[in-house]
Design an enzyme around this catalytic site. Structure first.
Site, PDB file in Angstrom:
ATOM      1  N   ARG A 265       0.852  -1.188   0.000  1.00 22.92           N
ATOM      2  CA  ARG A 265       0.000   0.000   0.000  1.00 22.92           C
ATOM      3  C   ARG A 265       0.894   1.245   0.000  1.00 22.92           C
ATOM      4  NH1 ARG A 265      -1.980  -3.546   4.015  1.00 22.92           N
ATOM      5  NH2 ARG A 265      -4.042  -4.422   3.560  1.00 22.92           N
ATOM      6  N   LYS A 289      -1.490  -1.507   8.027  1.00 22.83           N
ATOM      7  CA  LYS A 289      -2.362  -0.427   8.479  1.00 22.83           C
ATOM      8  C   LYS A 289      -2.564  -0.445   9.988  1.00 22.83           C
ATOM      9  CE  LYS A 289      -5.906  -1.262   5.840  1.00 22.83           C
ATOM     10  NZ  LYS A 289      -7.243  -1.076   5.195  1.00 22.83           N
ATOM     11  N   HIS A 361      -3.175   2.090  -6.048  1.00 24.91           N
ATOM     12  CA  HIS A 361      -3.767   0.821  -5.619  1.00 24.91           C
ATOM     13  C   HIS A 361      -4.011  -0.132  -6.788  1.00 24.91           C
ATOM     14  CE1 HIS A 361      -4.596  -0.288  -1.546  1.00 24.91           C
ATOM     15  NE2 HIS A 361      -5.705  -0.926  -1.860  1.00 24.91           N
ATOM     16  N   ARG A 364      -1.647  -3.008  -6.842  1.00 24.59           N
ATOM     17  CA  ARG A 364      -1.977  -4.026  -5.834  1.00 24.59           C
ATOM     18  C   ARG A 364      -3.091  -4.935  -6.353  1.00 24.59           C
ATOM     19  NH1 ARG A 364      -1.594  -4.757  -0.220  1.00 24.59           N
ATOM     20  NH2 ARG A 364      -3.503  -5.413   0.827  1.00 24.59           N
ATOM     21  N   HIS A 387      -4.535  -9.155   4.027  1.00 20.98           N
ATOM     22  CA  HIS A 387      -5.894  -8.795   4.414  1.00 20.98           C
ATOM     23  C   HIS A 387      -6.206  -9.398   5.776  1.00 20.98           C
ATOM     24  CE1 HIS A 387      -7.200  -8.166  -0.047  1.00 20.98           C
ATOM     25  NE2 HIS A 387      -6.654  -7.091   0.462  1.00 20.98           N
ATOM     26  N   TYR A 396     -12.251 -10.269  -5.315  1.00 23.39           N
ATOM     27  CA  TYR A 396     -11.554 -10.776  -6.491  1.00 23.39           C
ATOM     28  C   TYR A 396     -12.209 -12.046  -7.043  1.00 23.39           C
ATOM     29  CZ  TYR A 396      -8.003  -7.526  -4.926  1.00 23.39           C
ATOM     30  OH  TYR A 396      -7.344  -6.389  -4.525  1.00 23.39           O
TER      31      TYR A 396
END
Length: 416
Positions: A265, A289, A361, A364, A387, A396
């Site tokens: 990211r 994050k 992004h 990614r 994730h 996805y």
């Protein structure tokens, strides 16, 4: 260049006002931040003009503040000559930088910010989100904004008593937001308000009934949007567009490689430190994050690009961030900024790629799509992209329709 530095020093030597003993250190700090000599010359000129203005009005530095700077900006100039807007803007920035320098050295008083009871409570809530919840910086900012707005509308500047709000107050606050926000944004507000009230419950200030009073927002999405992924050909063209004969080109090649090969990211790239590169083990330490640290394998191509930037392109600096600004002040890329997005947009423009999406992004997403088409499971993709929830990776599942059709069972009684 040396002559320009000398001219800046000459300006400093002509100062006789309250700034005289500090301008030398100010110029030295500008040189250390690797400002161009011509820029330092102009900043010294503006500092000397302020010094003379302060001396004429007998302003001492212990009293210097925004009110004096505002008066200085609106002063009457000699012969009433017209000053270009860009010149005024540049002078304002230079004087603000000088004032910040003086405050940093304890010469001038810092700005006194009056806080209310609501501000103090929001600050404690923000610290809780950071220390206990581990939320990303952007999420914390959104949550604190909503909490501050709720408290301001309910209590204004008076004392805060969290036992006073009722369910009607909570519902009315959400209803007011519906007039200016669409359902997806309103859902974020509702989540933030519920989080704040749960914090208040944790502190023993409100009951579970008030938390339950926060209404839900219905957001119907029968066909969620597909991730916007850059094609492999466009990604390679963007990476190849960087001029490796320049320091900026070396940096700007390493950044999209990190995006494309490791799926990092933007904020994770900004946060990288020099010590995060394990050259012996071939790993890269990445901070997610939530603040968690993970070791990722460093592909050879990525390692070579980073090494080339460190050896030939990275400016000399005490800053330990891996990637630095290319212009003064030389320091790490600003957290929360769109610096990585700017690098990507410039690369797409150089490569003459008319992409529907120009953010970072998309690299990614492209990595996830490529893994899916290569036979990787959603669980494996979620692990690579780091994730926290399988639901995040499930977007996805709609990318490779052909693969999904092969998993479908034949309809009973249908054609063989």
């Amino acid at each position: 260049m040396q002559r320009t530095y000398e001219s800046a020093a000459a300006f400093v030597g002509r100062a006789t006002g309250p700034l005289a003993s500090h301008l030398g250190l100010f110029v030295t700090s500008l040189i250390a931040q690797q400002y161009a000599a011509s820029v330092i010359h102009i900043k010294a000129q503006h500092a000397l003009a302020l010094d003379r203005w302060l001396a004429k009005r007998r302003v001492v530095l212990v009293d210097l503040g925004e009110v004096h700077i505002e008066r200085y900006e609106h002063r009457r100039r000699l012969r009433q000559q017209r000053i270009r807007t860009e010149t005024r803007r540049r002078e304002r920035c230079d004087i603000s930088q000088l004032l910040q320098f003086l405050r940093g050295h304890g010469v001038c008083p810092t700005v006194r910010v009056e806080t209310t009871a609501s501000d103090d409570l929001v600050a404690r809530y923000e610290q809780h989100l950071q220390d206990q919840q581990g939320l990303a910086t952007a999420a914390i900012e959104r949550y604190r904004t909503v909490a501050g707005r709720f408290l301001h509308e309910r209590f204004d500047s008076s004392a805060v008593d969290l036992r006073a709000p009722r369910a009607d107050d909570v519902i009315a606050f959400v209803q007011r937001q519906t007039k200016r926000l669409r359902p997806p944004a309103l859902k974020c507000v509702v989540n933030a308000l519920r989080s704040f009230l749960r914090y208040a419950q944790y502190c023993g200030e409100v009951t579970i009934a008030l938390v339950a009073a926060v209404p839900t927002v219905a957001v119907w999405s029968t066909t969620p949007s597909l991730p916007k992924a850059i094609s492999p050909e466009h990604a390679q063209r963007a990476i190849a567009s960087c001029d490796l004969s320049t320091s900026v080109g070396l940096r700007d090649r390493a950044v999209p490689l990190l995006l494309a090969r490791l799926g990092l990211r933007a904020h994770e790239i900004i946060a990288l430190q020099l010590g995060d590169c394990d050259w012996d083990g071939g790993h890269l330490r990445v901070r997610s994050k939530s603040g968690r640290e993970q070791l990722l394998p460093m592909p050879v191509e990525v390692g070579e690009a980073i090494a080339a930037y460190l050896q030939q392109g990275r400016p000399a600096s005490k800053d330990r961030h891996l990637f630095l600004r290319s212009m003064a002040p030389i320091r790490g890329l600003m957290p929360g900024s769109d610096a990585i997005g700017t690098i990507v947009r410039n690369a797409l423009q150089r490569a003459q790629i008319d992409a529907p999406h120009r953010g970072s992004h998309q690299f990614r997403h492209a990595l996830a799509v490529r893994m899916l088409q290569g036979g990787a499971s959603l669980a494996e993709i979620g692990e690579v992209l780091r994730h926290q929830s399988p639901q995040t990776t499930s977007i996805y599942a709609r990318v490779d329709i052909g693969a999904l059709r092969s998993l479908a069972q034949p309809w009973p009684g249908g054609a063989p």
